[in-house]
Design an enzyme around this catalytic site. Structure first.
Site, PDB file in Angstrom:
ATOM      1  N   THR B 138      52.035  87.650  14.509  1.00  0.00           N
ATOM      2  CA  THR B 138      52.581  86.377  14.996  1.00  0.00           C
ATOM      3  C   THR B 138      53.873  85.981  14.283  1.00  0.00           C
ATOM      4  O   THR B 138      54.004  86.152  13.080  1.00  0.00           O
ATOM      5  CB  THR B 138      51.516  85.289  14.780  1.00  0.00           C
ATOM      6  OG1 THR B 138      50.341  85.701  15.444  1.00  0.00           O
ATOM      7  CG2 THR B 138      51.959  83.953  15.310  1.00  0.00           C
ATOM      8  N   GLU B 424      44.323  84.703  19.154  1.00  0.00           N
ATOM      9  CA  GLU B 424      44.107  85.741  20.167  1.00  0.00           C
ATOM     10  C   GLU B 424      44.477  85.226  21.560  1.00  0.00           C
ATOM     11  O   GLU B 424      43.892  85.614  22.551  1.00  0.00           O
ATOM     12  CB  GLU B 424      42.661  86.224  20.159  1.00  0.00           C
ATOM     13  CG  GLU B 424      42.429  87.470  19.380  1.00  0.00           C
ATOM     14  CD  GLU B 424      43.133  88.673  19.940  1.00  0.00           C
ATOM     15  OE1 GLU B 424      42.869  89.046  21.077  1.00  0.00           O
ATOM     16  OE2 GLU B 424      43.986  89.218  19.233  1.00  0.00           O
TER      17      GLU B 424
END
Lengths: 216, 441
Positions: B138, B424
């Site tokens: 991320t 997720e």
């Protein structure tokens, strides 16, 4: 949905869509509250709701020239159709679990109760979908509510034992309210005394801020 | 208030064999026995106490977590625990920490995407915790949108190295657990550029800190992203940021099971199908669904027991007040959550089976069920995590005002759980993926 007429059978959790013709037309046969305790009746209602919502979305998508634009425009409806499909999966897996041999006195009965609580509560919560899609009638919805109340009464005496079955230690649970021995209130007091604010009877800051205020 | 008596009475009312239900909940007698043994082991070890977490400062909390993790590792080695037992011990320790990412993401990423040679080299060190790793995917400007990642890994054929670089502020790696202060290494996801072409996102093993004095290596800027929601909770974890200034790593630190870059800088996809990556996602989401049933069941356990202890209204002629669990309004909120905990448990079990089925099919080059498995795990992750986050909050309200106390266990449980709704993939985005699949079906 776009492939339903292609002859290619849907797989896995979408296999029920192969029965689209039936599911798009069927009406629930529930006549008494106890009918809601039949796995096939519950499954049919959830399958009908899911496929009807998906097909309704597909039809609306077809009205857009650009499918991506339609997808963006209908995204809220699509999310609801996806939720209906996923709830169907959870209900169906719970029902499948009940088909297994489950040893132990009264264990299966408790799981059956919980399974129908789960399914009928979802139905109650999403009643708009079930009624709007014509899967059940308002009378059948009322019968489902009657059945839920009856199930609650059956779960009630077993509730504490049902959570004991999680087998969590007091350490893992980390909760004064959820202590195994239920000795909640004395322990709440103990915890309160442990707080750093209770290290002294007169708090830090009294002389600096509270006293001048009181003595002004 | 004789709480003891209340719950003893409650337990006498049960119409089923609780010990047998424990086996059903655990999934098997074997699973039950391991959980029972390891949870008692953790509970009886004062090193693992957690009742003071709410009053520790961030720094104290973090250091305390390091102490616990070190003690856990010591006990795992002393007792020669198996991998399965060790994993349960970390689970019952119940404190988010860098080890979760090391064992849960770093090691599996190398197992799944590394060549045999890479696995031999890196897993040997990782399994002994000679290196500590995290999973840096991320970025500050791109959460679950993997396609949008900006970090680059440009191959330099002259030195046979990749140059890892953060070209913008938004390309800073942001959020990875364990990254901020502990990890020595990371699996870093970056756009692979070779011979002037961008081949998209690939994984690289990058050393972040010196193994001698733990200081960040040249070109690496790394730190903690700051305090998070809730008292205690995820603040025991050093979620981090990371920027690269032309950091060089040897070519063989690109994870090369799915594709490779040759000495000459030629990009070569391998014979191993890329769909394997989706298989990994099925695995991760299956774990998340199982986690939903655990967190919801904890909240429900607290709310149910306390609903049996707590009495409100209903006393007549000086008699005792009514247990709140006897009110239909309480039952109508509590029992569906109790049922949901069991429902999520069983759907989690089924997902475990689904993952092994998908894996076997993938090994036989059968990809037919993968899109459906991928969509349904995405949907179930979304459904169960949203319901669990809402359910924990409902359980807090079911406990009345006391549910708001830190020592009720519910505030921390909620604070630790809610990020599941956005990791997720954001839940609504995931549902749209399911819808797209349904429309195609």
């Amino acid at each position: 949905v776009s492939q339903l007429g292609s002859g290619k059978p849907p797989v896995g959790t979408t296999a029920y869509m192969a029965r689209a013709e039936h599911l798009l037309r069927c009406r629930s046969g529930v006549q008494r509250a106890e009918d809601w305790l039949k796995p096939s009746v519950v499954m049919e209602a959830f399958e009908a709701r899911s496929i009807r919502m998906a097909v309704a979305c597909a039809k609306n998508l077809g009205k857009f020239e650009n499918p991506e634009q339609g997808f963006a425009e209908l995204s809220s409806d699509l999310v609801e159709a996806a939720v209906a499909h996923c709830q169907l999966i959870v209900v169906s897996k719970f029902i499948e679990k009940l088909k297994e041999v489950i040893p132990g006195k009264g264990v299966k009965k408790q799981l059956e109760n919980l399974c129908y609580v789960y399914a009928l509560y979802l139905m109650h919560k999403h009643l708009g979908d079930f009624l709007g899609m014509g899967c059940i009638t308002s009378e059948q919805a009322s019968l489902a509510n009657v059945q839920i109340r009856s199930l609650y009464s059956q779960v009630r005496p077993n509730a504490v034992a049902l959570v004991d079955a999680f087998n969590y230690t007091d350490h893992y649970l980390g909760s004064v309210l959820g202590r195994y021995d239920g000795n909640v209130y004395p322990k709440l007091f103990e915890e309160a005394w442990k707080d750093p604010l209770n290290d002294s009877v007169v708090p830090d800051g009294y002389h600096q801020y509270i006293r001048p205020l009181l003595k002004q | 208030m004789e709480g003891d008596d209340h719950l003893a009475d409650e337990r006498n009312k049960a119409e089923f064999d609780v010990d047998d239900m424990k086996i059903v909940w655990a999934g098997s007698r074997h699973a039950f026995e391991i959980s029972d043994r390891i949870s008692s082991l953790v509970a009886s070890d004062s090193f693992f106490r957690k009742d003071h977490r709410g009053v520790l400062s961030r720094k104290e909390l973090f250091k305390n977590t390091l102490k616990k993790a070190a003690h856990a590792w010591k006990r795992i080695n002393e007792l020669r625990l198996s991998e399965e037992d060790a994993s349960r011990l970390r689970f019952f320790m119940d404190e988010p920490s860098f080890v979760d990412l090391h064992w849960g993401m770093f090691v599996p990423a190398i197992k799944g995407q590394g060549t045999e040679e890479q696995q031999k080299k890196w897993l040997t060190m990782a399994n002994r915790m000679e290196i500590i790793g995290c999973y840096a995917q991320t970025e500050l400007g791109h959460g679950s949108n993997v396609q949008g990642l900006e970090t680059t890994a440009t191959f330099d054929p002259k030195s046979d190295e990749f140059v890892i670089h953060s070209p913008t502020l938004t390309s800073a790696k942001w959020w990875p657990g364990g990254l901020g202060k502990v990890s020595t290494h990371a699996v870093v996801y970056a756009r692979l550029i070779t011979d002037g072409e961008d081949y998209g996102i690939h994984g690289f093993i990058v050393q972040l800190r010196s193994l001698d004095d733990h200081s960040p290596l040249p070109g690496i800027t790394v730190g903690d992203i700051g305090t998070k929601f809730g008292n205690g909770a995820y603040n025991s974890m050093d979620n981090g940021f990371l920027m690269f200034d032309h950091v060089r790593v040897p070519r063989d630190q690109m994870l090369m099971r799915l594709s490779k870059v040759t000495r000459e800088g030629k990009y070569m996809p391998s014979d191993v199908p890329r769909q394997l990556v989706y298989g990994t996602m099925v695995f991760v989401r299956q774990k998340i669904v199982a986690g939903a049933s655990v967190s919801l069941s904890r909240a429900v356990c607290i709310a149910t027991r306390y609903s049996a202890v707590r009495r409100q209204f209903g006393s007549q002629n000086g008699g005792r007040e009514t247990q709140v669990i006897d009110y239909k309004t309480q039952q109508n909120r509590l029992f569906p959550l109790l049922a949901s905990a069991y429902a999520f448990r069983f759907v989690g079990e089924w997902l475990k089976w689904l993952y092994s089925d998908v894996t076997q099919r993938l090994q036989a080059n059968d990809f037919s069920t993968l899109p459906e498995a991928h969509a349904c795990t995405a949907g179930l992750k979304s459904l169960t995590t949203s319901a669990t986050a809402d359910g924990i909050e409902e359980c807090r309200k079911l406990c009345g005002g006391h549910g708001y106390l830190w020592c009720s266990g519910l505030p921390e449980l909620f604070a630790v759980y809610v990020p599941a709704c956005t990791y997720e993939g954001d839940n609504v985005v995931l549902l749209l993926q399911v819808a797209r699949f349904l429309m195609k079906t």
